[in-house]
Design a protein around this motif. Structure first.
Motif, short mmCIF file in Angstrom:
data_model
loop_
_atom_site.label_atom_id
_atom_site.label_comp_id
_atom_site.label_asym_id
_atom_site.label_seq_id
_atom_site.Cartn_x
_atom_site.Cartn_y
_atom_site.Cartn_z
N ARG A 1 0.83 -1.20 0.00
CA ARG A 1 0.00 0.00 0.00
C ARG A 1 0.86 1.24 0.00
O ARG A 1 1.86 1.33 0.70
N LYS A 2 0.42 2.20 -0.78
CA LYS A 2 1.09 3.50 -0.79
C LYS A 2 0.67 4.24 0.47
O LYS A 2 -0.52 4.28 0.80
N PRO A 3 1.61 4.84 1.18
CA PRO A 3 1.25 5.56 2.41
C PRO A 3 0.15 6.59 2.16
O PRO A 3 0.23 7.39 1.23
N GLY A 4 -0.89 6.52 2.97
CA GLY A 4 -1.99 7.47 2.87
C GLY A 4 -3.01 7.16 1.80
O GLY A 4 -3.99 7.89 1.65
N GLU A 5 -2.80 6.09 1.02
CA GLU A 5 -3.74 5.74 -0.05
C GLU A 5 -4.56 4.52 0.33
O GLU A 5 -4.10 3.62 1.02
N SER A 6 -5.76 4.49 -0.17
CA SER A 6 -6.68 3.38 0.03
C SER A 6 -6.48 2.35 -1.07
O SER A 6 -5.88 2.64 -2.10
N THR A 7 -6.99 1.15 -0.86
CA THR A 7 -7.00 0.15 -1.93
C THR A 7 -8.28 0.28 -2.75
O THR A 7 -8.60 -0.58 -3.57
N ARG A 8 -8.99 1.35 -2.54
CA ARG A 8 -10.21 1.67 -3.29
C ARG A 8 -9.91 2.78 -4.29
O ARG A 8 -8.93 3.52 -4.15
N ASP A 9 -10.76 2.94 -5.28
CA ASP A 9 -10.59 3.95 -6.33
C ASP A 9 -11.15 5.30 -5.84
O ASP A 9 -11.99 5.92 -6.48
N ALA A 10 -10.65 5.75 -4.70
CA ALA A 10 -11.20 6.89 -3.96
C ALA A 10 -11.17 8.21 -4.72
O ALA A 10 -11.96 9.11 -4.44
N HIS A 11 -10.27 8.38 -5.68
CA HIS A 11 -10.14 9.66 -6.39
C HIS A 11 -10.86 9.69 -7.73
O HIS A 11 -10.74 10.67 -8.47
N ASN A 12 -11.63 8.65 -8.04
CA ASN A 12 -12.30 8.57 -9.34
C ASN A 12 -13.22 9.78 -9.53
O ASN A 12 -13.89 10.22 -8.59
N ASP A 13 -13.25 10.30 -10.75
CA ASP A 13 -14.12 11.44 -11.06
C ASP A 13 -15.60 11.08 -10.89
O ASP A 13 -16.42 11.96 -10.63
N ASP A 14 -15.93 9.81 -11.04
CA ASP A 14 -17.32 9.35 -10.90
C ASP A 14 -17.54 8.88 -9.46
O ASP A 14 -17.00 7.86 -9.04
N PRO A 15 -18.34 9.61 -8.68
CA PRO A 15 -18.56 9.23 -7.27
C PRO A 15 -19.06 7.80 -7.10
O PRO A 15 -18.75 7.15 -6.09
N ALA A 16 -19.79 7.27 -8.08
CA ALA A 16 -20.31 5.91 -7.97
C ALA A 16 -19.20 4.85 -8.03
O ALA A 16 -19.41 3.71 -7.63
N LEU A 17 -18.02 5.22 -8.52
CA LEU A 17 -16.91 4.27 -8.66
C LEU A 17 -15.86 4.40 -7.56
O LEU A 17 -14.90 3.63 -7.51
N ARG A 18 -16.03 5.33 -6.66
CA ARG A 18 -15.00 5.61 -5.66
C ARG A 18 -14.82 4.52 -4.61
O ARG A 18 -13.81 4.50 -3.92
N ASN A 19 -15.77 3.62 -4.50
CA ASN A 19 -15.64 2.55 -3.52
C ASN A 19 -15.17 1.24 -4.14
O ASN A 19 -14.94 0.26 -3.44
N ARG A 20 -14.99 1.19 -5.45
CA ARG A 20 -14.54 -0.06 -6.09
C ARG A 20 -13.06 -0.29 -5.77
O ARG A 20 -12.27 0.66 -5.63
N PRO A 21 -12.67 -1.55 -5.65
CA PRO A 21 -11.26 -1.84 -5.40
C PRO A 21 -10.41 -1.49 -6.62
O PRO A 21 -10.87 -1.61 -7.76
N ILE A 22 -9.16 -1.05 -6.39
CA ILE A 22 -8.29 -0.78 -7.52
C ILE A 22 -7.79 -2.08 -8.15
O ILE A 22 -7.43 -2.10 -9.33
N LEU A 23 -7.80 -3.16 -7.40
CA LEU A 23 -7.42 -4.46 -7.94
C LEU A 23 -8.42 -4.83 -9.04
O LEU A 23 -9.62 -4.85 -8.81
N GLY A 24 -7.93 -5.05 -10.24
CA GLY A 24 -8.80 -5.40 -11.37
C GLY A 24 -9.10 -4.24 -12.30
O GLY A 24 -9.68 -4.43 -13.36
N ILE A 25 -8.72 -3.03 -11.94
CA ILE A 25 -8.97 -1.86 -12.80
C ILE A 25 -8.01 -1.88 -13.99
O ILE A 25 -6.81 -2.17 -13.83
N ASN A 26 -8.53 -1.58 -15.17
CA ASN A 26 -7.68 -1.40 -16.34
C ASN A 26 -7.10 0.01 -16.30
O ASN A 26 -7.82 0.98 -16.52
N VAL A 27 -5.81 0.11 -16.04
CA VAL A 27 -5.17 1.42 -16.03
C VAL A 27 -4.68 1.81 -17.43
O VAL A 27 -4.54 3.00 -17.72
N LEU A 28 -4.42 0.83 -18.27
CA LEU A 28 -4.13 1.08 -19.69
C LEU A 28 -5.31 0.57 -20.49
O LEU A 28 -5.76 -0.56 -20.28
N GLN A 29 -5.81 1.41 -21.38
CA GLN A 29 -7.02 1.06 -22.12
C GLN A 29 -6.88 1.41 -23.60
O GLN A 29 -6.24 2.41 -23.94
N ASN A 30 -7.48 0.56 -24.43
CA ASN A 30 -7.59 0.82 -25.88
C ASN A 30 -6.24 1.11 -26.55
O ASN A 30 -6.16 1.96 -27.43
#
Length: 138
Positions: free
Chosen positions: A57-86
């Protein structure tokens, strides 16, 4: 003379065109800080990079997508997120998008193989770009 010219033309045509040859980026990498592992591979007709393991874990960071621009996605885990797309091969580089869970932004991306088998990942917004290097996981 004509045979020599023909033989030369055939020899030149048979040489690989290094500048336009598609270079593979498939593999497993550690992000710049060694916090997450990203696996890059086929994703339909393009390439994607998914967070496949949280190394530490990065100090001070959650394992959730807390900074996502979409509030509905801020609680999803970062594990499994596609950080590179298309990512698609275009003019000597893989072009697509990169998502940064640290700030919730998605940026234009250029990805290319780097020294030592790693990846150079460049994210841009308008004229401003930032480049990071991911090393091979292992």
């Amino acid at each position: 003379m004509i045979r020599l010219a023909l033989a030369s033309a055939v020899a030149i045509a048979a040489l690989p065109n290094v500048t336009s040859a598609q270079r593979s980026i498939d593999g497993t990498y550690l992000d710049q800080g060694g916090y997450v592992e990203i696996t890059v591979g086929p994703c339909g007709n393009s390439r994607c990079g998914e967070i496949t393991r949280i190394v530490r874990r990065k100090p001070g960071e959650s394992t959730r997508d807390a900074h996502n621009d979409d509030p509905a996605l801020r609680n999803r885990p970062i594990l499994g997120i596609n950080v590179l797309q298309n990512l698609r091969w275009d003019d000597g580089v893989w072009r697509g998008e990169v998502y940064n869970p640290e700030d919730g932004g998605t940026y234009r991306a250029e990805v290319r193989p780097a020294a030592g088998g790693g990846l150079e990942v460049k994210g841009c917004v308008t004229l401003f770009c930032r480049t990071v290097n991911w090393r091979v996981a292992g």
